[in-house]
Design an enzyme around this catalytic site. Structure first.
Site, PDB file in Angstrom:
ATOM      1  N   LYS A   1       0.829  -1.217   0.000  1.00  0.00           N
ATOM      2  CA  LYS A   1       0.000   0.000   0.000  1.00  0.00           C
ATOM      3  C   LYS A   1       0.861   1.263   0.000  1.00  0.00           C
ATOM      4  CE  LYS A   1      -2.348  -1.024   3.806  1.00  0.00           C
ATOM      5  NZ  LYS A   1      -1.825  -2.350   4.224  1.00  0.00           N
TER       6      LYS A   1
ATOM      7  N   ARG B   1      -9.881   0.283   8.404  1.00  0.00           N
ATOM      8  CA  ARG B   1      -9.471  -1.082   8.725  1.00  0.00           C
ATOM      9  C   ARG B   1     -10.610  -1.843   9.388  1.00  0.00           C
ATOM     10  NH1 ARG B   1      -3.610   0.234   8.878  1.00  0.00           N
ATOM     11  NH2 ARG B   1      -2.446  -1.691   8.950  1.00  0.00           N
TER      12      ARG B   1
ATOM     13  N   ARG C   1      11.336  -6.018   5.308  1.00  0.00           N
ATOM     14  CA  ARG C   1      11.202  -4.595   5.642  1.00  0.00           C
ATOM     15  C   ARG C   1      11.725  -4.345   7.059  1.00  0.00           C
ATOM     16  NH1 ARG C   1       5.315  -2.143   5.123  1.00  0.00           N
ATOM     17  NH2 ARG C   1       4.977  -3.482   6.930  1.00  0.00           N
TER      18      ARG C   1
ATOM     19  N   ARG D   1      11.686  -1.294  11.373  1.00  0.00           N
ATOM     20  CA  ARG D   1      10.309  -1.054  11.843  1.00  0.00           C
ATOM     21  C   ARG D   1       9.942  -2.078  12.919  1.00  0.00           C
ATOM     22  NH1 ARG D   1       4.808  -0.223   8.254  1.00  0.00           N
ATOM     23  NH2 ARG D   1       3.517  -1.244   9.799  1.00  0.00           N
TER      24      ARG D   1
ATOM     25  N   ARG E   1      -0.860  -9.281  13.442  1.00  0.00           N
ATOM     26  CA  ARG E   1      -1.410  -8.308  12.481  1.00  0.00           C
ATOM     27  C   ARG E   1      -2.198  -9.023  11.377  1.00  0.00           C
ATOM     28  NH1 ARG E   1       4.012  -5.668  10.998  1.00  0.00           N
ATOM     29  NH2 ARG E   1       2.901  -4.295   9.569  1.00  0.00           N
TER      30      ARG E   1
HETATM   31  P1  AMP Z   1       0.384   0.332   8.856  1.00  0.00           P
HETATM   32  O1  AMP Z   1       1.565   1.236   8.737  1.00  0.00           O
HETATM   33  O2  AMP Z   1      -0.781   0.799   8.027  1.00  0.00           O
HETATM   34  O3  AMP Z   1       0.714  -1.120   8.633  1.00  0.00           O
HETATM   35  O4  AMP Z   1      -0.118   0.443  10.376  1.00  0.00           O
HETATM   36  C1  AMP Z   1       0.700   0.030  11.464  1.00  0.00           C
HETATM   37  C2  AMP Z   1      -0.135  -0.123  12.725  1.00  0.00           C
HETATM   38  O5  AMP Z   1      -0.774   1.104  13.069  1.00  0.00           O
HETATM   39  C3  AMP Z   1      -1.277  -1.125  12.626  1.00  0.00           C
HETATM   40  O6  AMP Z   1      -0.840  -2.454  12.874  1.00  0.00           O
HETATM   41  C4  AMP Z   1      -2.230  -0.617  13.714  1.00  0.00           C
HETATM   42  O7  AMP Z   1      -1.782  -0.981  15.004  1.00  0.00           O
HETATM   43  C5  AMP Z   1      -2.081   0.895  13.578  1.00  0.00           C
HETATM   44  N1  AMP Z   1      -3.067   1.451  12.607  1.00  0.00           N
HETATM   45  C6  AMP Z   1      -2.800   2.027  11.404  1.00  0.00           C
HETATM   46  N2  AMP Z   1      -3.927   2.407  10.782  1.00  0.00           N
HETATM   47  C7  AMP Z   1      -4.945   2.052  11.606  1.00  0.00           C
HETATM   48  C8  AMP Z   1      -6.371   2.142  11.518  1.00  0.00           C
HETATM   49  N3  AMP Z   1      -6.968   2.664  10.435  1.00  0.00           N
HETATM   50  N4  AMP Z   1      -7.090   1.664  12.567  1.00  0.00           N
HETATM   51  C9  AMP Z   1      -6.515   1.147  13.664  1.00  0.00           C
HETATM   52  N5  AMP Z   1      -5.187   1.009  13.806  1.00  0.00           N
HETATM   53  C10 AMP Z   1      -4.391   1.448  12.789  1.00  0.00           C
END
Ligand code: AMP
Length: 198
Positions: free
Chosen positions: A14, A90, A129, A135, A146
């Site tokens: 993404k 999400r 990654r 990260r 996740r």
């Molecule tokens: P990402 O970078 O999109 O993979 O997000 C990393 C982490 O941030 C996720 O595993 C969640 O813990 C949190 N997170 C990101 N976006 C959301 C969302 N829309 N709703 C809830 N938690 C989020």
């Protein structure tokens, strides 16, 4: 306006594909994960709360996440020609909230691009990654959580947006360039939005 959700499991690409889309169409990029990681880096109160969820691979509660998104839209996206939402929504309540937030700004969601990648490849990509960027949530235990959270809470959005006629499924394997071409062609077909002339 062109408002697009980039949808997919963690590790589906993404972020990578968002970068290209914003570049070609002049859109504003909102990655909720990036917004939260920035708070963690700056040591804010919100960052402390976010970290307690992110480090366990859990989602930040909907009401908090929706308020954060509303705030970013208000402060940073007001004068933009459209937005790429990366990592939001999400959950179904987040999708309902997004509809409301766009409606109150006189606009709508035009398409949901779903990047479809087999699970083994997702795990491999996230582990790589983690090695390359450090990260914190890209470690095998958190990755497993996740993916579980994705299947339980996020994957139902695929049906939700298919019913709304907005879901565009894209094969998320192959070269970054090929995937990007498929996204742009599919968006063009679905929304009529022209490609930017280079
Ligand atoms: P990402 O970078 O999109 O993979 O997000 C990393 C982490 O941030 C996720 O595993 C969640 O813990 C949190 N997170 C990101 N976006 C959301 C969302 N829309 N709703 C809830 N938690 C989020």
């Amino acid at each position: 306006m062109l408002n697009v959700v980039l949808f997919g499991a963690p590790g589906s690409g993404k972020g990578t594909q968002s970068e290209r889309l914003i570049d070609e169409f002049g859109l504003f990029h909102i990655s909720t994960g990036e917004v939260l990681r920035d708070h963690i880096k700056r040591g804010t109160e919100l960052g402390k709360i976010a970290d307690s969820y992110i480090s366990r691979g859990q989602l930040i509660p909907d009401d908090l996440m929706i308020r954060i998104l509303d705030d970013v839209l208000e402060k940073e996206a007001a004068d933009k020609v459209g937005v790429v939402f990366d990592g939001f929504p999400r959950t179904i309540p987040q999708a309902e909230a997004l509809k409301e937030l766009l409606l109150k700004r006189g606009t709508d969601l035009h398409a949901v691009v779903g990047l479809e990648v087999p699970e083994e490849e997702l795990v491999e990509r996230m582990l790589n990654r983690g090695k390359e960027t450090g990260r914190a949530d890209d470690n095998i235990d958190t990755i497993k959580n996740r993916l579980q959270v994705y299947h339980n809470q996020t994957a139902p959005l695929r049906d939700y947006y298919t019913k709304e006629g907005k879901y565009l499924g894209i094969t998320g394997t192959g070269s970054v360039e090929e995937i990007y071409e498929n996204i742009v062609n599919s968006l063009h077909k679905a929304t009529g939005h022209p490609r930017k002339q280079k």
